[in-house]
Design a protein around this motif. Sequence first.
Motif, short mmCIF file in Angstrom:
data_model
loop_
_atom_site.label_atom_id
_atom_site.label_comp_id
_atom_site.label_asym_id
_atom_site.label_seq_id
_atom_site.Cartn_x
_atom_site.Cartn_y
_atom_site.Cartn_z
N ASN A 274 1.59 -0.79 -0.45
CA ASN A 274 -0.25 0.38 -0.32
C ASN A 274 1.20 1.23 0.01
O ASN A 274 2.01 0.69 -0.69
N ARG A 275 0.35 1.99 0.37
CA ARG A 275 0.67 3.31 0.28
C ARG A 275 1.92 3.58 1.59
O ARG A 275 2.01 5.27 1.33
N VAL A 276 2.04 3.61 2.24
CA VAL A 276 3.09 3.39 3.50
C VAL A 276 3.82 3.06 4.12
O VAL A 276 4.14 2.28 3.43
N GLU A 277 4.73 3.91 4.51
CA GLU A 277 6.10 3.60 5.28
C GLU A 277 6.78 3.56 6.24
O GLU A 277 5.98 4.80 6.22
N VAL A 278 7.24 3.13 6.67
CA VAL A 278 7.21 2.78 8.31
C VAL A 278 8.85 3.71 8.30
O VAL A 278 9.49 3.26 8.01
N ARG B 28 -11.07 9.10 3.72
CA ARG B 28 -9.86 8.84 4.14
C ARG B 28 -9.81 8.17 5.33
O ARG B 28 -8.77 7.04 4.88
N ARG B 29 -10.82 7.44 6.24
CA ARG B 29 -10.46 6.43 7.16
C ARG B 29 -10.82 5.05 6.47
O ARG B 29 -10.85 4.16 6.99
N PHE B 30 -11.27 5.52 4.89
CA PHE B 30 -12.18 4.20 4.67
C PHE B 30 -10.85 3.65 3.00
O PHE B 30 -10.62 2.13 2.21
N ASP B 31 -9.51 4.66 3.10
CA ASP B 31 -8.46 4.06 1.87
C ASP B 31 -8.04 2.94 3.05
O ASP B 31 -7.08 2.68 4.31
N PRO B 32 -7.59 2.10 1.88
CA PRO B 32 -6.16 0.95 2.42
C PRO B 32 -5.35 1.12 3.18
O PRO B 32 -4.71 0.43 4.50
N SER B 33 -4.57 2.82 2.82
CA SER B 33 -2.93 3.03 3.54
C SER B 33 -3.88 3.46 4.48
O SER B 33 -2.95 3.45 5.62
N TYR B 34 -4.61 3.89 4.34
CA TYR B 34 -4.56 4.98 6.30
C TYR B 34 -5.11 4.35 7.13
O TYR B 34 -5.12 4.04 8.39
N ARG B 35 -6.08 3.41 6.27
CA ARG B 35 -6.78 2.21 7.36
C ARG B 35 -5.37 1.25 8.50
O ARG B 35 -5.36 0.32 9.55
N TYR B 36 -4.69 0.81 7.44
CA TYR B 36 -3.46 -0.26 7.55
C TYR B 36 -2.25 1.13 8.68
O TYR B 36 -2.17 0.06 9.22
N ALA B 37 -2.41 2.16 8.69
CA ALA B 37 -1.57 2.77 9.15
C ALA B 37 -2.50 2.98 10.94
O ALA B 37 -1.81 2.90 11.55
N LYS B 38 -4.03 3.31 10.60
CA LYS B 38 -4.73 4.01 11.70
C LYS B 38 -3.78 2.09 12.64
O LYS B 38 -4.04 1.93 14.38
N GLU B 39 -4.25 0.79 11.90
CA GLU B 39 -4.06 -0.75 12.71
C GLU B 39 -2.28 -0.20 13.45
O GLU B 39 -2.19 -0.73 14.24
N LEU B 40 -1.54 -0.08 12.52
CA LEU B 40 -0.29 0.48 13.02
C LEU B 40 0.19 0.91 14.02
O LEU B 40 0.36 0.21 15.39
N VAL B 41 -0.89 1.88 14.37
CA VAL B 41 -0.34 3.09 15.56
C VAL B 41 -1.74 1.92 16.67
O VAL B 41 -0.78 2.63 17.73
N ALA B 42 -2.26 1.60 16.46
CA ALA B 42 -3.15 1.05 17.40
C ALA B 42 -2.22 0.31 18.08
O ALA B 42 -2.56 -0.56 19.48
N THR B 43 -1.44 -0.81 16.93
CA THR B 43 -0.42 -2.05 17.89
C THR B 43 0.81 -1.45 18.12
O THR B 43 1.30 -2.20 18.63
N VAL C 203 4.23 11.60 13.47
CA VAL C 203 5.52 10.90 13.67
C VAL C 203 4.69 11.05 15.40
O VAL C 203 3.80 11.31 16.61
N GLY C 204 5.56 9.79 15.59
CA GLY C 204 5.14 9.03 17.40
C GLY C 204 6.51 9.24 18.46
O GLY C 204 7.14 9.43 17.81
N SER C 205 6.31 8.72 19.10
CA SER C 205 7.27 8.43 20.22
C SER C 205 8.52 7.45 19.88
O SER C 205 9.14 7.11 20.40
N LYS C 206 8.46 6.94 19.10
CA LYS C 206 9.11 5.82 18.51
C LYS C 206 9.41 5.08 16.59
O LYS C 206 10.01 4.31 16.50
N GLY C 207 8.56 6.12 16.47
CA GLY C 207 8.30 5.74 15.11
C GLY C 207 7.43 7.06 14.37
O GLY C 207 6.94 7.84 14.66
N ILE C 208 7.72 7.27 12.94
CA ILE C 208 7.02 7.56 11.81
C ILE C 208 6.06 6.94 11.18
O ILE C 208 6.96 6.00 10.35
N LEU C 209 4.73 7.11 10.63
CA LEU C 209 3.99 6.75 9.61
C LEU C 209 3.49 7.75 8.35
O LEU C 209 3.98 8.77 8.73
N LYS C 210 4.97 7.37 7.30
CA LYS C 210 3.56 8.52 6.39
C LYS C 210 3.05 7.61 4.98
O LYS C 210 3.62 6.74 4.78
#
Lengths: 337, 337, 337, 337
Positions: free
Chosen positions: B265-269, D127-142, D250-257
Amino acid sequence: MEKVKIGIVGLGRLGKRHAFNLANLVPKANLQAVCSLNEAELEWAKKELETPQLFLSFEDMLAHADIDAVWIASSSVFHASQAKTALEHGFHVFVEKPMGVTLQECAEIEHAVQNHQDQVFLVGFVRRFDPSYRYAKELVATGAIGTPFLVRSQTCDLDEYAEFQLEFVKTGGGIFLDMNVHDIDLARWFIGSEIKEIYAKGASYVHPEFAKLGDADNTVCLATFENGAMAILSASRTAFHGHDTHTEIVGSKGILKIGMTPRRNRVEVFDSMGVHSDCIRDFYERFEEGFIAEAREFIECIIEGRKPEIKARDGTAATRIGMAMTESFKKGKVVYM
Amino acid sequence: MEKVKIGIVGLGRLGKRHAFNLANLVPKANLQAVCSLNEAELEWAKKELETPQLFLSFEDMLAHADIDAVWIASSSVFHASQAKTALEHGFHVFVEKPMGVTLQECAEIEHAVQNHQDQVFLVGFVRRFDPSYRYAKELVATGAIGTPFLVRSQTCDLDEYAEFQLEFVKTGGGIFLDMNVHDIDLARWFIGSEIKEIYAKGASYVHPEFAKLGDADNTVCLATFENGAMAILSASRTAFHGHDTHTEIVGSKGILKIGMTPRRNRVEVFDSMGVHSDCIRDFYERFEEGFIAEAREFIECIIEGRKPEIKARDGTAATRIGMAMTESFKKGKVVYM
Amino acid sequence: MEKVKIGIVGLGRLGKRHAFNLANLVPKANLQAVCSLNEAELEWAKKELETPQLFLSFEDMLAHADIDAVWIASSSVFHASQAKTALEHGFHVFVEKPMGVTLQECAEIEHAVQNHQDQVFLVGFVRRFDPSYRYAKELVATGAIGTPFLVRSQTCDLDEYAEFQLEFVKTGGGIFLDMNVHDIDLARWFIGSEIKEIYAKGASYVHPEFAKLGDADNTVCLATFENGAMAILSASRTAFHGHDTHTEIVGSKGILKIGMTPRRNRVEVFDSMGVHSDCIRDFYERFEEGFIAEAREFIECIIEGRKPEIKARDGTAATRIGMAMTESFKKGKVVYM
Amino acid sequence: MEKVKIGIVGLGRLGKRHAFNLANLVPKANLQAVCSLNEAELEWAKKELETPQLFLSFEDMLAHADIDAVWIASSSVFHASQAKTALEHGFHVFVEKPMGVTLQECAEIEHAVQNHQDQVFLVGFVRRFDPSYRYAKELVATGAIGTPFLVRSQTCDLDEYAEFQLEFVKTGGGIFLDMNVHDIDLARWFIGSEIKEIYAKGASYVHPEFAKLGDADNTVCLATFENGAMAILSASRTAFHGHDTHTEIVGSKGILKIGMTPRRNRVEVFDSMGVHSDCIRDFYERFEEGFIAEAREFIECIIEGRKPEIKARDGTAATRIGMAMTESFKKGKVVYM
């Protein structure tokens, strides 16, 4: 020994770069002498390098220059004889690739190196000194990709240099020997086995002049190693985007890719063309750091009494395989080593 | 004809996807019937697809379902006979690749297609329907890269599916026929000539079980076309990063590269691992849009009375070349078509 | 003048790099003298640099060393006074950023430079010498992106250096002055106007110790220029992926992006983690070429009697804006220059 | 309830897309009715959608169509009143963003939603339904990037649409409300706190016509959250490379773009221009999957009796913040919420 006194032979395009590096960017080297058959080149050296001694004859340089080591950047046909002579006169020797243009030459070099074990001998497989290739080699050594079993490596030059290359082909070894020699060395380096079987194809797709000389402008080769690994070695004289050297190492746990997009720098442009980057123009731009590192390694081996990782037999192997690729291409059949 | 009534045979993993697409995502298709030997699969269809008619026998479906077209997603060994039967019964036919597993089967299909010229016949070379491959094809058509003369194309599956593939190999055609069939088709599509010469190598570098079955887990093949162009076709069952299908088309003015990095997808970490992206997991994830587009194209061809660009002879060629690759790999020699 | 004789003051981490470069990688420089308050550092210089003269006092070096130029790499608090003294003693002067830590210091430097117009004076805004930034500057000059009106620029350091930075903050100028000074200079360089308005925010999101010192570990700033252009200047002490300096220049016809992904080299790894690249570790790794180029430019300006593009007033502007950012951050309000 | 019967109001450019999706790509939706003031649009619907019922009046559709749910894709000024009316008539409601153009409208919607808790209400923050944004949201949740404390998000439209946008500005809410509404929603979604402070700047750098209307063509905004986090929200009407929506967390352990390079597809071209990729053209091309997923989610919420994650108060917040950005931009000062 605090500094290594060095004499260089050959001041062509690449020779000038080597001379500049040795004079300015290798802290422990003193470039003491330069040798060229071309007086204009000696004039350049006199002006640019502050080198005290200039020679029109290689033998004169060996006889009269105050040097510890010889750096051979002359035409390929002189590599072997100059290296042999320099070794026999007791000098440390760096020789640009190819080490020799015949197997006979290579054998003689190996013999000379064998007989002068206290002297450092290094063949200029510059990619082994490039930071990215070194990093890849270290990753492989840590087991990051398991056991490598497939290497894909290619060397592509800008199409606008095709005319120059056409001249070069007339005296050089052809596309496999001139261009793939580094890819051959890299494949052997990463796989750690010897190539036993070669199948090479190619043609002159863009510039029919190469075909007239028995050469090609684009080639691919499928090589098989004694340990069962494989390599795909490609060359192109017709890249329009830039000098494009890249290598993939496929292992049992992962893949390393080196230089897949030959970006010239860290700039990207976003405009009505989309998103684009400029590419590297020539092999020197790509491997400048490697050329400097290779010179430093040569000098440090001399100072520290070490032997380089690259051996004379690596030079022989590259020549042998390049010749087999040429034979396979010309005869249209599989060549067994 | 406003909508096309369609019956599908085969509800395995890919068959279910096709059935779902036909039922839900192809506006002008009505999925009227499904056929499977497996009652659980029919149960799935009943529950998920609102399809009125369920069949345990292909012949029954042809005889009794109210359909215009047949979609064949059964096991490869049934493709040819079912396609032939359906054509002979007057149906439009879509058949998954490979069109047939022997040249005899392929010849019979070609014959049947010839005899039923009013019916649409389409082989599932899905990559031709992928937006990126289509875009590349259009660029080539505009002359953006001049004349294509070299295609590199590879299909790599996740290593974690190797066990599943091991089972599949027992009844399938082996790595060249099962995995490279799309690469073969793409190479022919972009080069526009026929392959005349094949040299294929490979081994079981990671999973020795494949070797025991006479197959391999990683292969490469150097193919030469009648017009002098070349192709490098590779396959791997041992990719750890993801499903990695990519293709390069080298032309006399430039190069197209399709899917070189199989980003999911369009996500980079960006984190303590450096910068990283997740990769695509399987071919369906990569080609979902293509599968839907191919179904729409089949339906639209029927409605509009058009013939698809892909012909039965493309299916035959892919099978013939895959068999030649297998032969070259097994005999260790060049195979001439 | 064939070579420039140079004395360096300050042999900390960066000072050692400068000294090594001047001694070994700047062909026309002769590093004649080094000065440090720290005897161990002088010992290092003696061993590594072959520099004839070592000084424990800056005044002694100015008085007794055989030098043409002074290179100031000491602590920030000494920059201005040492630069002023050296100028007044007739030396060419290079000074690391920041040029001064107060506006009074900056004014005194500007005055001294004004009074010694025959001497070369250069502030170490190293990014202006980086090949990628230079390339971007040239593109802008050709009109490639029209008129630039927005710059986004950030400096991010590895989180693992936060502890070291915490010490540094106690005597340094804080995150805006210490880290954004380069971004400020780049924004002014690309926009070609002066900043008139600043709004800065930030906090200690990861390391509360910075807040206790009145500083922050992550900040952003929205700046407005006199010509209406804008800049977003960000800093972070908590990057986990690497040193990440990047800059975007948005113009009326396109956008340039420099260094968006701080790849360490040209290697990509494809493995069970997906596809990933290692990142640059620190600013020196990122800007090594720039540091060498800046030293060469300083030396060449002296030899050729040229003035560098960077002026003392650029050093003053960076300090003034960094101070305004700090004030905005601390007071929570817009600051007008 | 097996399928949801739905009526759509508004058949402009985006409305047509929604209608097509609901009619063809959302398996459990039955598009039963369409409403438009424009007869040509109804004609289009009649021809393309097989929708039985066509209405020129929204009230008529509510009164006479056989529907369970209303999909509002009309002009922004009608969103709130139509949504409120539809809720009061007992329908499930989807409403495109912005939910309302005044805070009064938003309050009325919130009230209506409160009073009809059994009905599904969804605002189209696609955008909340876009696969990349959803994937990012899941990563943040973990916890992949620790605690997010900075969001940078931008929406850029192709410059060639500026003329169209100029018309739209006359009746729309201006650049902050029309373009940043999604960025505002994303920032709130990822930070999980409310914005308390806004500083926005911008100007008409390319098209002075926007300034004449009190609007801008490029803007940036620095927002601060109640929990101390920050956001940089940017908008541009003058992108030449493509529609460029991207977001960094940008988070305290990494960044998602997410979406940093708006590649149109998986094709890269290597030619005399260097290496380049075509970019996405418009928001619909970028978010097509999201638009389909949002429609499916709305339908599934109705069937399963679930409430969507997006609430009416998210719609209110986006409007309130967009208005504060506009106020800050117009008054040139910090706005506190």
